[in-house]
Design a protein around this motif. Structure first.
Motif, short mmCIF file in Angstrom:
data_model
loop_
_atom_site.label_atom_id
_atom_site.label_comp_id
_atom_site.label_asym_id
_atom_site.label_seq_id
_atom_site.Cartn_x
_atom_site.Cartn_y
_atom_site.Cartn_z
N MET A 1 37.43 43.75 42.41
CA MET A 1 36.23 43.76 41.61
C MET A 1 35.76 45.19 41.37
O MET A 1 35.30 45.51 40.28
CB MET A 1 35.15 42.94 42.31
N ALA A 2 35.89 46.06 42.36
CA ALA A 2 35.46 47.45 42.22
C ALA A 2 36.29 48.17 41.17
O ALA A 2 35.74 48.96 40.38
CB ALA A 2 35.54 48.18 43.56
N GLN A 3 37.58 47.92 41.14
CA GLN A 3 38.44 48.55 40.14
C GLN A 3 38.05 48.09 38.74
O GLN A 3 37.96 48.89 37.81
CB GLN A 3 39.92 48.25 40.40
N ALA A 4 37.80 46.80 38.58
CA ALA A 4 37.37 46.27 37.29
C ALA A 4 36.06 46.92 36.86
O ALA A 4 35.91 47.33 35.71
CB ALA A 4 37.22 44.75 37.36
N ALA A 5 35.12 47.03 37.78
CA ALA A 5 33.83 47.63 37.47
C ALA A 5 33.99 49.08 37.02
O ALA A 5 33.36 49.51 36.05
CB ALA A 5 32.91 47.54 38.68
N ALA A 6 34.83 49.82 37.71
CA ALA A 6 35.03 51.23 37.38
C ALA A 6 35.65 51.38 35.99
O ALA A 6 35.22 52.23 35.20
CB ALA A 6 35.91 51.90 38.43
N ILE A 7 36.62 50.56 35.67
CA ILE A 7 37.28 50.63 34.36
C ILE A 7 36.31 50.23 33.26
O ILE A 7 36.23 50.89 32.22
CB ILE A 7 38.55 49.76 34.35
N LEU A 8 35.58 49.15 33.48
CA LEU A 8 34.62 48.71 32.46
C LEU A 8 33.56 49.77 32.21
O LEU A 8 33.22 50.07 31.06
CB LEU A 8 33.97 47.39 32.88
N LEU A 19 35.04 38.17 37.16
CA LEU A 19 36.50 38.21 37.28
C LEU A 19 36.93 37.05 38.15
O LEU A 19 36.47 36.91 39.28
CB LEU A 19 36.91 39.54 37.92
N TYR A 20 37.79 36.20 37.61
CA TYR A 20 38.27 35.03 38.33
C TYR A 20 39.79 35.03 38.38
O TYR A 20 40.44 35.23 37.36
CB TYR A 20 37.79 33.74 37.67
N PHE A 21 40.33 34.78 39.56
CA PHE A 21 41.78 34.65 39.71
C PHE A 21 42.14 33.17 39.64
O PHE A 21 41.44 32.33 40.18
CB PHE A 21 42.24 35.21 41.06
N HIS A 22 43.25 32.89 38.96
CA HIS A 22 43.76 31.52 38.93
C HIS A 22 44.40 31.21 40.29
O HIS A 22 44.54 32.08 41.14
CB HIS A 22 44.78 31.37 37.79
N GLU A 23 44.77 29.98 40.49
CA GLU A 23 45.32 29.55 41.78
C GLU A 23 46.53 30.37 42.21
O GLU A 23 46.74 30.58 43.41
CB GLU A 23 45.70 28.07 41.73
N ASP A 24 47.33 30.83 41.26
CA ASP A 24 48.53 31.59 41.61
C ASP A 24 48.22 33.02 42.07
O ASP A 24 49.10 33.74 42.53
CB ASP A 24 49.52 31.62 40.45
N LYS A 83 26.64 29.68 33.81
CA LYS A 83 26.62 29.45 35.26
C LYS A 83 27.68 30.25 36.02
O LYS A 83 27.89 30.02 37.20
CB LYS A 83 26.81 27.95 35.53
N LEU A 84 28.34 31.20 35.35
CA LEU A 84 29.33 32.02 36.04
C LEU A 84 28.64 33.00 36.98
O LEU A 84 27.45 33.31 36.82
CB LEU A 84 30.17 32.79 35.02
N ASP A 85 29.38 33.51 37.93
CA ASP A 85 28.86 34.47 38.89
C ASP A 85 28.97 35.87 38.29
O ASP A 85 29.93 36.59 38.51
CB ASP A 85 29.66 34.37 40.19
N TRP A 86 27.96 36.26 37.50
CA TRP A 86 27.98 37.51 36.75
C TRP A 86 27.62 38.69 37.64
O TRP A 86 26.81 38.57 38.54
CB TRP A 86 27.00 37.45 35.58
N SER A 87 28.22 39.87 37.34
CA SER A 87 27.90 41.11 38.04
C SER A 87 27.81 42.24 37.03
O SER A 87 28.49 42.22 36.02
CB SER A 87 29.00 41.49 39.03
N LYS A 88 27.01 43.24 37.32
CA LYS A 88 26.96 44.46 36.52
C LYS A 88 28.00 45.43 37.08
O LYS A 88 28.22 45.47 38.29
CB LYS A 88 25.58 45.09 36.58
N PRO A 89 28.65 46.25 36.22
CA PRO A 89 29.66 47.19 36.74
C PRO A 89 29.13 48.08 37.85
O PRO A 89 29.78 48.25 38.87
CB PRO A 89 30.05 48.01 35.51
#
Length: 95
Positions: A1-8, A19-24, A83-89
């Protein structure tokens, strides 16, 4: 999540994201909230999504700016995103 936040944040995204990961645990869905009831998502591996972010973010920022125009309508309502679990970068940088 931190990497995604930094890039965004690097590409100017100040709005919420999720950011959601699928089952795989390989496939990912990145939601970007454009407004309270509007969002966009990218699907793929995290590597694929990272490559698309520099292209997608300017488009989303421009679309978000369109909402400020008078006499211009955009209909984006999809209740499943509210209803998603939203976060700010900036608040996710320490995850």
């Amino acid at each position: 999540m931190a990497q995604a936040a930094a890039i965004l944040e690097e590409y100017g995204w100040q709005n919420d994201f999720a950011l959601y990961f699928h089952e795989d645990r390989i496939q990912v869905r990145l939601y970007l909230r454009m407004a309270y009831v509007a969002s966009c998502y990218l699907d793929g591996t995290w590597s694929e999504i990272k490559e698309r972010i520099p292209y997608i973010i300017p488009l989303l920022l421009a679309a978000t700016e369109l909402r400020k125009e008078k006499n211009l309508g955009m209909i984006w309502i999809d209740r499943q995103v509210t209803k998603l679990d939203w976060s700010k970068p900036e608040s996710s940088m320490s995850d």
